[in-house]
Design a protein around this motif. Structure first.
Motif, PDB file in Angstrom:
ATOM      1  N   CYS A   1       0.834  -1.188   0.000  1.00 32.88           N
ATOM      2  CA  CYS A   1       0.000   0.000   0.000  1.00 32.88           C
ATOM      3  C   CYS A   1       0.880   1.254   0.000  1.00 32.88           C
ATOM      4  CB  CYS A   1      -0.923  -0.003   1.216  1.00 32.88           C
ATOM      5  SG  CYS A   1      -2.028  -1.443   1.290  1.00 32.88           S
TER       6      CYS A   1
ATOM      7  N   PHE B   1     -11.197   1.867   4.201  1.00 28.88           N
ATOM      8  CA  PHE B   1     -10.451   1.432   3.025  1.00 28.88           C
ATOM      9  C   PHE B   1      -9.901   2.660   2.300  1.00 28.88           C
ATOM     10  CE2 PHE B   1     -13.177  -2.653   2.264  1.00 28.88           C
ATOM     11  CZ  PHE B   1     -12.657  -3.197   3.424  1.00 28.88           C
ATOM     12  N   ASN B   2      -8.601   2.687   2.110  1.00 25.13           N
ATOM     13  CA  ASN B   2      -7.980   3.725   1.299  1.00 25.13           C
ATOM     14  C   ASN B   2      -6.630   3.221   0.829  1.00 25.13           C
ATOM     15  OD1 ASN B   2      -5.926   4.364   3.331  1.00 25.13           O
ATOM     16  ND2 ASN B   2      -7.545   5.464   4.447  1.00 25.13           N
ATOM     17  N   GLU B   3      -5.890   4.064   0.128  1.00 19.49           N
ATOM     18  CA  GLU B   3      -4.639   3.617  -0.489  1.00 19.49           C
ATOM     19  C   GLU B   3      -3.573   3.247   0.530  1.00 19.49           C
ATOM     20  OE1 GLU B   3      -2.959   8.179  -1.213  1.00 19.49           O
ATOM     21  OE2 GLU B   3      -3.511   6.900  -2.904  1.00 19.49           O
TER      22      GLU B   3
ATOM     23  N   ASN C   1      -4.954  -2.664  -0.716  1.00 15.45           N
ATOM     24  CA  ASN C   1      -5.008  -2.656  -2.177  1.00 15.45           C
ATOM     25  C   ASN C   1      -6.074  -3.659  -2.600  1.00 15.45           C
ATOM     26  OD1 ASN C   1      -2.966  -0.754  -2.742  1.00 15.45           O
ATOM     27  ND2 ASN C   1      -1.370  -2.298  -2.517  1.00 15.45           N
TER      28      ASN C   1
ATOM     29  N   TYR D   1     -16.185  -3.126  -1.902  1.00 13.05           N
ATOM     30  CA  TYR D   1     -14.791  -3.121  -2.343  1.00 13.05           C
ATOM     31  C   TYR D   1     -14.574  -2.330  -3.626  1.00 13.05           C
ATOM     32  CZ  TYR D   1     -14.742  -6.892   1.043  1.00 13.05           C
ATOM     33  OH  TYR D   1     -14.876  -7.627   2.201  1.00 13.05           O
ATOM     34  N   ASP D   2     -15.603  -1.655  -4.121  1.00 14.90           N
ATOM     35  CA  ASP D   2     -15.469  -0.930  -5.385  1.00 14.90           C
ATOM     36  C   ASP D   2     -14.397   0.141  -5.329  1.00 14.90           C
ATOM     37  OD1 ASP D   2     -17.436  -2.432  -6.540  1.00 14.90           O
ATOM     38  OD2 ASP D   2     -18.773  -0.751  -6.994  1.00 14.90           O
ATOM     39  N   GLY D   3     -14.359   0.919  -4.270  1.00 18.31           N
ATOM     40  CA  GLY D   3     -13.417   2.017  -4.182  1.00 18.31           C
ATOM     41  C   GLY D   3     -13.818   3.171  -5.083  1.00 18.31           C
ATOM     42  N   SER D   4     -12.892   4.095  -5.251  1.00 14.78           N
ATOM     43  CA  SER D   4     -13.145   5.306  -6.030  1.00 14.78           C
ATOM     44  C   SER D   4     -12.524   5.200  -7.413  1.00 14.78           C
ATOM     45  CB  SER D   4     -12.555   6.512  -5.299  1.00 14.78           C
ATOM     46  OG  SER D   4     -12.588   7.663  -6.117  1.00 14.78           O
TER      47      SER D   4
ATOM     48  N   ARG E   1      -8.910   6.158  -7.751  1.00 13.05           N
ATOM     49  CA  ARG E   1      -7.932   5.469  -6.932  1.00 13.05           C
ATOM     50  C   ARG E   1      -7.135   4.460  -7.760  1.00 13.05           C
ATOM     51  NH1 ARG E   1      -9.106   1.499  -1.734  1.00 13.05           N
ATOM     52  NH2 ARG E   1      -6.929   0.924  -1.410  1.00 13.05           N
TER      53      ARG E   1
ATOM     54  N   TYR F   1      -8.411   0.872  -9.428  1.00 13.18           N
ATOM     55  CA  TYR F   1      -9.870   0.798  -9.480  1.00 13.18           C
ATOM     56  C   TYR F   1     -10.334  -0.092 -10.633  1.00 13.18           C
ATOM     57  CZ  TYR F   1     -14.693   2.236 -10.364  1.00 13.18           C
ATOM     58  OH  TYR F   1     -16.043   2.235 -10.603  1.00 13.18           O
TER      59      TYR F   1
END
Length: 261
Positions: free
Chosen positions: A59, A185-187, A191, A201-204, A207, A210
């Motif tokens: 990460c 959840f972030n960077e 991962n 778990y989609d995220g942005s 990011r 993605y």
């Protein structure tokens, strides 16, 4: 043990002992992928295809900005083939996976290995089918190295009456750096290499990584395409949001370790 304290450290979870930390430094483009992403169809009686999930990097390190933060475990899930999202040449398919694959059930076997992590367990459905696994703990990875997590996929046989020239299975994988709930959840914490299908778990879209999952493509090789099929079609099978929310997690001794509840 899984640890997480504060924003950048780790708190101890008493659910698991001695889960070590890991680190790996690679280009930001080195996503987690299968070592062999394309295989030929393989009759179950002829055995499995031996493979591995390769963790390409950690990460984001909040101090340096490099992708060399410690990874403390990984989770790998294959589509269950039940409520999976199926497309044919990019067009949604309303039928079932059996229209294209005759023997999908327990797609993955974890090869026992303690060279990276000490703990590992299967992720199963209600019938006991092995849909994935998690692994973590032990000495872990050190900076500058990649992790190779060995596995085997079951023999896959394409429906000989179908027009499928290949079937690609899309995986959900998470390389965990800190124990958080989904809101965390972030960077810097995880991962996620999973399809964007509406799960937690989609995220942005902005990011790194993605909607960039690992895949396993199975090419037709046992029987020829029916003459009426022409060049054939490409089938893609993704896990549903419901499956990812249910299966892409770590359960240890009956308690959910990740995501934190």
């Amino acid at each position: 043990m899984f640890k997480t304290t504060g924003k950048f450290k780790y708190r101890t979870l008493m659910l698991m002992a001695a889960l070590g930390l890991s680190a790996t430094w690679q280009s930001a483009l080195a996503h987690t992928r299968l070592k062999t992403p394309v295989v030929q169809e393989n009759s179950a009686m002829h055995g499995s295809d031996y493979n591995a999930a390769v963790i390409g990097h950690g990460c984001t390190n909040p101090t340096t900005g490099a992708v060399d933060a410690d990874v403390i475990g990984t989770v790998v899930v294959f589509p269950d083939g039940k409520d999976s999202i199926i497309t044919v040449d990019g067009v949604p398919h309303t039928g079932t996976l059996t229209d294209f694959v005759t023997n999908w059930g327990s797609p993955v076997t974890k090869i026992q290995d303690r060279s990276i992590f000490d703990y590992e367990a299967y992720i199963k459905d209600s019938l006991g089918n092995k849909l994935g696994f998690w692994t973590g703990g032990g000495n872990g990875l050190k900076g500058g190295f990649r992790a190779v997590v060995p596995l085997a996929t079951a023999g896959v046989v394409l429906n000989e009456a179908s027009c499928a020239k290949s079937v690609t299975f899309v995986l959900g994988i998470a390389d965990i750096c800190q124990i958080t709930n989904a809101a965390g959840f972030n960077e810097e914490t995880v991962n996620v290499w999973a399809p964007a299908v509406g799960s937690i778990y989609d995220g942005s879209p902005d990011r790194h990584g993605y909607d960039s999952p690992a895949t396993l493509q199975v090419n037709r090789s046992i029987t020829p395409l029916p003459a009426s099929c022409g060049a054939g079609v490409e089938v893609v099978v993704k896990p549903s949001a419901n499956q990812l929310n249910r299966d892409l997690r770590i359960i240890y001794n009956g308690s959910q370790v990740w995501p934190a509840e």
